[in-house]
Motif scaffolding. Structure first.
Motif, PDB file in Angstrom:
ATOM      1  N   TRP A  48       7.679  -6.078  -1.446  1.00 37.50           N
ATOM      2  CA  TRP A  48       6.439  -6.607  -0.882  1.00 37.50           C
ATOM      3  C   TRP A  48       6.641  -7.980  -0.261  1.00 37.50           C
ATOM      4  CZ3 TRP A  48       2.281  -3.970   0.336  1.00 37.50           C
ATOM      5  CH2 TRP A  48       2.159  -2.692  -0.199  1.00 37.50           C
ATOM      6  N   GLY A 104       4.733   1.229  -4.428  1.00 36.52           N
ATOM      7  CA  GLY A 104       3.376   0.702  -4.502  1.00 36.52           C
ATOM      8  C   GLY A 104       2.424   1.715  -5.094  1.00 36.52           C
ATOM      9  N   TYR A 105       1.150   1.432  -4.928  1.00 38.39           N
ATOM     10  CA  TYR A 105       0.081   2.292  -5.424  1.00 38.39           C
ATOM     11  C   TYR A 105      -0.772   2.723  -4.240  1.00 38.39           C
ATOM     12  CZ  TYR A 105       1.410   0.595  -9.991  1.00 38.39           C
ATOM     13  OH  TYR A 105       2.122   0.300 -11.115  1.00 38.39           O
ATOM     14  N   ILE A 106      -1.171   3.994  -4.238  1.00 41.87           N
ATOM     15  CA  ILE A 106      -1.964   4.479  -3.120  1.00 41.87           C
ATOM     16  C   ILE A 106      -3.440   4.524  -3.495  1.00 41.87           C
ATOM     17  CG2 ILE A 106      -0.113   5.775  -2.016  1.00 41.87           C
ATOM     18  CD1 ILE A 106      -1.286   8.325  -3.277  1.00 41.87           C
ATOM     19  N   PHE A 120      -4.557   6.403   3.571  1.00 38.50           N
ATOM     20  CA  PHE A 120      -4.457   5.680   2.314  1.00 38.50           C
ATOM     21  C   PHE A 120      -4.256   4.196   2.595  1.00 38.50           C
ATOM     22  CE2 PHE A 120      -2.559   9.844   1.681  1.00 38.50           C
ATOM     23  CZ  PHE A 120      -2.999  10.248   0.431  1.00 38.50           C
ATOM     24  N   LEU A 122      -1.682   1.396   0.915  1.00 42.77           N
ATOM     25  CA  LEU A 122      -0.566   1.187  -0.005  1.00 42.77           C
ATOM     26  C   LEU A 122      -0.703  -0.230  -0.509  1.00 42.77           C
ATOM     27  CD1 LEU A 122       2.037   2.275  -1.315  1.00 42.77           C
ATOM     28  CD2 LEU A 122       3.295   1.279   0.620  1.00 42.77           C
ATOM     29  N   LEU A 143      -1.764   3.515   5.506  1.00 48.56           N
ATOM     30  CA  LEU A 143      -0.924   4.701   5.674  1.00 48.56           C
ATOM     31  C   LEU A 143      -1.718   5.803   6.339  1.00 48.56           C
ATOM     32  CD1 LEU A 143       0.555   4.913   2.054  1.00 48.56           C
ATOM     33  CD2 LEU A 143       1.571   3.776   4.028  1.00 48.56           C
ATOM     34  N   TRP A 159       6.751   6.007  -4.257  1.00 45.07           N
ATOM     35  CA  TRP A 159       7.596   5.569  -3.147  1.00 45.07           C
ATOM     36  C   TRP A 159       6.998   6.168  -1.887  1.00 45.07           C
ATOM     37  CZ3 TRP A 159      11.166   1.932  -3.124  1.00 45.07           C
ATOM     38  CH2 TRP A 159      11.892   1.658  -4.282  1.00 45.07           C
ATOM     39  N   VAL A 160       6.841   5.376  -0.858  1.00 45.73           N
ATOM     40  CA  VAL A 160       6.358   5.868   0.425  1.00 45.73           C
ATOM     41  C   VAL A 160       7.420   5.569   1.459  1.00 45.73           C
ATOM     42  CG1 VAL A 160       4.594   5.632   2.211  1.00 45.73           C
ATOM     43  CG2 VAL A 160       3.944   5.488  -0.193  1.00 45.73           C
ATOM     44  N   VAL A 182       3.406   8.070   7.770  1.00 42.56           N
ATOM     45  CA  VAL A 182       4.084   8.521   6.561  1.00 42.56           C
ATOM     46  C   VAL A 182       5.035   9.676   6.845  1.00 42.56           C
ATOM     47  CG1 VAL A 182       3.715   9.539   4.282  1.00 42.56           C
ATOM     48  CG2 VAL A 182       2.163   7.774   5.127  1.00 42.56           C
ATOM     49  N   VAL A 185       5.764  10.872   0.463  1.00 43.21           N
ATOM     50  CA  VAL A 185       5.224  10.153  -0.691  1.00 43.21           C
ATOM     51  C   VAL A 185       5.736  10.902  -1.912  1.00 43.21           C
ATOM     52  CG1 VAL A 185       3.155   9.450  -1.960  1.00 43.21           C
ATOM     53  CG2 VAL A 185       3.129   9.450   0.546  1.00 43.21           C
ATOM     54  N   TYR A 188       7.283   7.370  -8.199  1.00 40.24           N
ATOM     55  CA  TYR A 188       8.236   6.258  -8.306  1.00 40.24           C
ATOM     56  C   TYR A 188       9.287   6.569  -9.358  1.00 40.24           C
ATOM     57  CZ  TYR A 188      10.175   1.637  -8.996  1.00 40.24           C
ATOM     58  OH  TYR A 188      11.033   0.576  -9.097  1.00 40.24           O
TER      59      TYR A 188
END
Length: 191
Positions: A48, A104-106, A120, A122, A143, A159-160, A182, A185, A188
């Protein structure tokens, strides 16, 4: 690297306000117009902090280490129209068009049947935009996928992979400085 993580954590803690509780409304983007990401292109792994231009990162590190006057925070002040979202739309130009892989988190913006979506956000940490103020615009990636992406849980990291673009996108939950088409996805896992 540890300073970057500390700086980002400090910056997230400094933000004091709540996200909009209205239903998210993302930009109306025609998914059929998306150009597919080359499946053979190698993906560069990004953290990030890699989304922060040097000047933003240096300012955050100086603040977190106590080397800068707190008024330096005004350089990183609110530039978004989203209530409580502070930070800048400053981007790292070299990321434009790069195929990347990010954890990350979607947060889905367009729910479809069977726990799937095409759009989404991210986010760098769990709960961003829902229970806390949104991260800075240059710490959120919008995304979009030409195909529906299924998700099992919004509480688990992913993971994206996809093609990064320098594009401001405004949603009801947050404004973003980056977007990504994308390619995949997946849950993780460390490699």
């Amino acid at each position: 690297m540890i300073f970057r993580q500390i700086a980002l954590s400090l910056f997230a803690c400094i933000m004091v306000a709540a996200c909009s509780e209205d239903a998210p409304q993302s930009q109306d983007i025609n998914q059929t117009d998306l150009q597919a990401v080359d499946p053979a292109a190698p993906a560069e792994i990004l953290a990030w902090s890699d989304l922060l231009p040097d000047r933003d990162l240096e300012a955050l590190e100086a603040l977190s280490e106590g080397r800068a006057d707190p008024s330096l925070l005004s350089q990183l002040g609110q530039q978004s129209t989203i209530e409580g979202q502070y930070g800048t739309f400053n981007v790292v130009e070299d990321l434009d068009g790069l195929v990347v892989r990010m954890p990350g988190y979607i947060l889905p913006l367009d729910f479809s049947e069977n726990s799937s979506a095409r759009e989404f956000l991210l986010l760098p940490y769990h709960g961003a935009c829902v229970h806390t103020p949104p991260p800075p615009p240059n710490q959120i990636v919008y995304l979009r996928s030409p195909e529906l992406i299924r998700f099992n849980s919004l509480w688990e990291p992913v993971w994206v992979e996809g093609r990064m673009e320098l594009e401001r996108v405004d949603t009801d939950l947050a404004a973003t400085a980056y977007s990504m088409v994308v390619r995949s996805v997946e849950p993780y896992q460390t490699r």
